[in-house]
Write an enzyme that holds these catalytic residues in place. Structure first.
Site, PDB file in Angstrom:
ATOM      1  N   ASP A  70       0.830  -1.215   0.000  1.00  0.00           N
ATOM      2  CA  ASP A  70       0.000   0.000   0.000  1.00  0.00           C
ATOM      3  C   ASP A  70       0.861   1.261   0.000  1.00  0.00           C
ATOM      4  O   ASP A  70       1.964   1.266   0.551  1.00  0.00           O
ATOM      5  CB  ASP A  70      -0.909  -0.021   1.241  1.00  0.00           C
ATOM      6  CG  ASP A  70      -2.039   0.996   1.139  1.00  0.00           C
ATOM      7  OD1 ASP A  70      -2.393   1.393   0.000  1.00  0.00           O
ATOM      8  OD2 ASP A  70      -2.564   1.405   2.189  1.00  0.00           O
ATOM      9  N   GLY A  94      -0.195   5.489  -4.401  1.00  0.00           N
ATOM     10  CA  GLY A  94      -0.827   6.754  -4.789  1.00  0.00           C
ATOM     11  C   GLY A  94      -0.205   7.927  -4.040  1.00  0.00           C
ATOM     12  O   GLY A  94       0.090   8.977  -4.628  1.00  0.00           O
ATOM     13  N   ARG A  95       0.000   7.741  -2.723  1.00  0.00           N
ATOM     14  CA  ARG A  95       0.595   8.826  -1.924  1.00  0.00           C
ATOM     15  C   ARG A  95       2.042   9.074  -2.336  1.00  0.00           C
ATOM     16  O   ARG A  95       2.510  10.208  -2.369  1.00  0.00           O
ATOM     17  CB  ARG A  95       0.506   8.476  -0.429  1.00  0.00           C
ATOM     18  CG  ARG A  95      -0.883   8.745   0.148  1.00  0.00           C
ATOM     19  CD  ARG A  95      -1.072   8.068   1.467  1.00  0.00           C
ATOM     20  NE  ARG A  95      -1.331   6.643   1.280  1.00  0.00           N
ATOM     21  CZ  ARG A  95      -1.242   5.730   2.242  1.00  0.00           C
ATOM     22  NH1 ARG A  95      -0.889   6.096   3.461  1.00  0.00           N
ATOM     23  NH2 ARG A  95      -1.517   4.468   2.000  1.00  0.00           N
ATOM     24  N   TRP A  96       2.749   8.024  -2.682  1.00  0.00           N
ATOM     25  CA  TRP A  96       4.135   8.169  -3.148  1.00  0.00           C
ATOM     26  C   TRP A  96       4.149   9.052  -4.398  1.00  0.00           C
ATOM     27  O   TRP A  96       4.968   9.964  -4.515  1.00  0.00           O
ATOM     28  CB  TRP A  96       4.712   6.790  -3.453  1.00  0.00           C
ATOM     29  CG  TRP A  96       6.132   6.769  -3.902  1.00  0.00           C
ATOM     30  CD1 TRP A  96       7.235   6.659  -3.105  1.00  0.00           C
ATOM     31  CD2 TRP A  96       6.610   6.860  -5.255  1.00  0.00           C
ATOM     32  NE1 TRP A  96       8.376   6.669  -3.880  1.00  0.00           N
ATOM     33  CE2 TRP A  96       8.020   6.799  -5.201  1.00  0.00           C
ATOM     34  CE3 TRP A  96       5.989   6.976  -6.494  1.00  0.00           C
ATOM     35  CZ2 TRP A  96       8.820   6.850  -6.341  1.00  0.00           C
ATOM     36  CZ3 TRP A  96       6.777   7.028  -7.639  1.00  0.00           C
ATOM     37  CH2 TRP A  96       8.185   6.973  -7.545  1.00  0.00           C
ATOM     38  N   SER A 101     -11.046  -6.612  -4.114  1.00  0.00           N
ATOM     39  CA  SER A 101     -12.410  -6.564  -4.674  1.00  0.00           C
ATOM     40  C   SER A 101     -12.954  -5.141  -4.593  1.00  0.00           C
ATOM     41  O   SER A 101     -13.708  -4.715  -5.473  1.00  0.00           O
ATOM     42  CB  SER A 101     -13.374  -7.491  -3.939  1.00  0.00           C
ATOM     43  OG  SER A 101     -12.810  -8.255  -2.942  1.00  0.00           O
ATOM     44  N   ASN A 142     -11.185  -2.407  -4.784  1.00  0.00           N
ATOM     45  CA  ASN A 142     -10.467  -1.490  -5.688  1.00  0.00           C
ATOM     46  C   ASN A 142     -11.199  -1.303  -7.022  1.00  0.00           C
ATOM     47  O   ASN A 142     -10.928  -0.343  -7.753  1.00  0.00           O
ATOM     48  CB  ASN A 142      -9.023  -1.960  -5.939  1.00  0.00           C
ATOM     49  CG  ASN A 142      -8.116  -1.835  -4.720  1.00  0.00           C
ATOM     50  OD1 ASN A 142      -7.166  -2.606  -4.576  1.00  0.00           O
ATOM     51  ND2 ASN A 142      -8.378  -0.870  -3.838  1.00  0.00           N
ATOM     52  N   TRP A 143     -12.157  -2.198  -7.355  1.00  0.00           N
ATOM     53  CA  TRP A 143     -12.971  -1.989  -8.572  1.00  0.00           C
ATOM     54  C   TRP A 143     -13.717  -0.652  -8.511  1.00  0.00           C
ATOM     55  O   TRP A 143     -14.091  -0.102  -9.545  1.00  0.00           O
ATOM     56  CB  TRP A 143     -14.017  -3.102  -8.727  1.00  0.00           C
ATOM     57  CG  TRP A 143     -13.499  -4.424  -9.202  1.00  0.00           C
ATOM     58  CD1 TRP A 143     -13.547  -5.597  -8.514  1.00  0.00           C
ATOM     59  CD2 TRP A 143     -12.907  -4.738 -10.476  1.00  0.00           C
ATOM     60  NE1 TRP A 143     -13.001  -6.614  -9.266  1.00  0.00           N
ATOM     61  CE2 TRP A 143     -12.610  -6.117 -10.469  1.00  0.00           C
ATOM     62  CE3 TRP A 143     -12.588  -3.991 -11.616  1.00  0.00           C
ATOM     63  CZ2 TRP A 143     -12.009  -6.763 -11.555  1.00  0.00           C
ATOM     64  CZ3 TRP A 143     -11.999  -4.631 -12.698  1.00  0.00           C
ATOM     65  CH2 TRP A 143     -11.714  -5.996 -12.658  1.00  0.00           C
ATOM     66  N   ARG A 179     -12.619   2.187  -7.623  1.00  0.00           N
ATOM     67  CA  ARG A 179     -11.785   3.377  -7.905  1.00  0.00           C
ATOM     68  C   ARG A 179     -12.193   3.968  -9.256  1.00  0.00           C
ATOM     69  O   ARG A 179     -12.888   3.319 -10.038  1.00  0.00           O
ATOM     70  CB  ARG A 179     -10.311   2.968  -7.919  1.00  0.00           C
ATOM     71  CG  ARG A 179      -9.829   2.607  -6.524  1.00  0.00           C
ATOM     72  CD  ARG A 179      -8.343   2.490  -6.449  1.00  0.00           C
ATOM     73  NE  ARG A 179      -7.947   2.197  -5.080  1.00  0.00           N
ATOM     74  CZ  ARG A 179      -6.707   2.236  -4.633  1.00  0.00           C
ATOM     75  NH1 ARG A 179      -5.717   2.547  -5.459  1.00  0.00           N
ATOM     76  NH2 ARG A 179      -6.435   1.962  -3.380  1.00  0.00           N
TER      77      ARG A 179
END
Ligand code: IPE
Ligand code: IPE
Ligand code: MG
Length: 250
Positions: free
Chosen positions: A21, A24-26, A67, A69-70, A72
């Site tokens: 995880d 995205g923040r990276w 499951s 994450n669909w 997003r």
């Protein structure tokens, strides 16, 4: 990851699972699109696979897409699906040459057909490899897993192939996605959150958990070493008392 070799500590997990995880923040911290974080994450995943195999881990399970994450934004979902197809295309030869056996867990029904094909080809091609089993969880959810297992068991009972009286933990276990593999001994979650996010709910019952604030694309061989050291220092009791375990050990 740095090139330093990892010294495996005394007690090594047989099965290491990782919630990768923080991509995205990276990316956001570098003013780059989320997709750049996912690409950077793939590089680290490749290094971690090598390091884990070198260290003697038997099974490595990576959570790549849940499951949930669909839900997003479709652009992110589509770019992740394209990335999975591209990575499989690019990496399977090297994984095969390195003796890695690939398996995928999750609900494949909604994945793009081309990805489903790449996944089953990779599984067939690497099925005989023995050095390490690499399980990639794509479109995976722990609740989905328990439910699909229950559905298959219910069908067997309905068809007279299973006696409901014989339904026990080991029977249910054998119908889960990780059937035949040991439960994870150690779970690493990067990205600073202290939760399981619907990963392997049943199989994590006695797993040691190492949380680190490091964002996945910054995860290093040192971080992996720190997690393995943490694991080596745990006293796993599985519900028993310390005194009972001393008797067993003697
Ligand atoms: C993990 O990184 C990768 C996937 C869930 C696909 P995230 O994309 O969740 O990154 P953050 O948590 O938003 O930083
Ligand atoms: C967990 O990360 C799933 C993967 C790493 C694939 P998420 O980013 O989806 O988890 P939450 O939403 O923070 O719980
Ligand atoms: Mg996240």
């Amino acid at each position: 990851m740095s090139e330093n070799t990892l010294t495996p500590p005394r007690e090594l997990p047989r099965h290491l699972a990782i919630i990768m995880d923080g991509n995205g923040r990276w990316a956001a911290s570098r003013d780059r699109p989320r997709h750049a974080g996912h690409r950077a994450g793939v590089k680290i995943a490749r290094d971690v696979v090598e390091a884990a195999a070198d260290a003697g881990i038997e099974v490595l399970t990576l959570f790549a897409f849940s499951s949930e994450n669909w839900q997003r934004p479709p652009e992110e979902v589509n770019s992740l699906m394209r990335l999975f197809v591209e990575v499989l295309q690019r990496e399977v030869d090297a994984l095969h040459e390195n003796g890695i056996q690939l398996r995928f867990i999750g609900d494949r029904t909604h994945l793009p057909t081309i990805l489903q094909k790449r996944m089953s080809d990779a599984e067939a091609r690497t099925a005989g490899n023995q050095r390490m089993i690499l399980v990639i969880a794509i479109a995976y959810g722990g609740r989905w897993d328990v439910l699909q297992s229950m559905q298959r068991l219910a069908t067997k009972i309905r068809d007279g192939d299973l006696d409901p009286e014989s339904l026990d933990e080991s029977v249910l276990d054998r119908h889960l996605a990780l059937a035949g593999l040991p439960d994870p001994d150690l779970l690493i979650r990067t990205g600073g959150e202290f939760r399981v996010s619907n990963f392997l709910l049943w199989n994590l019952a006695y797993t040691e958990i190492f949380f680190t604030p490091t964002l996945w694309p910054d995860f290093s061989r040192q971080d992996l070493g720190a997690a393995l050291e943490f694991f080596a220092g745990r006293g796993r009791r599985f519900g028993l008392t310390g005194a009972q375990l001393e008797v067993i050990a003697d």
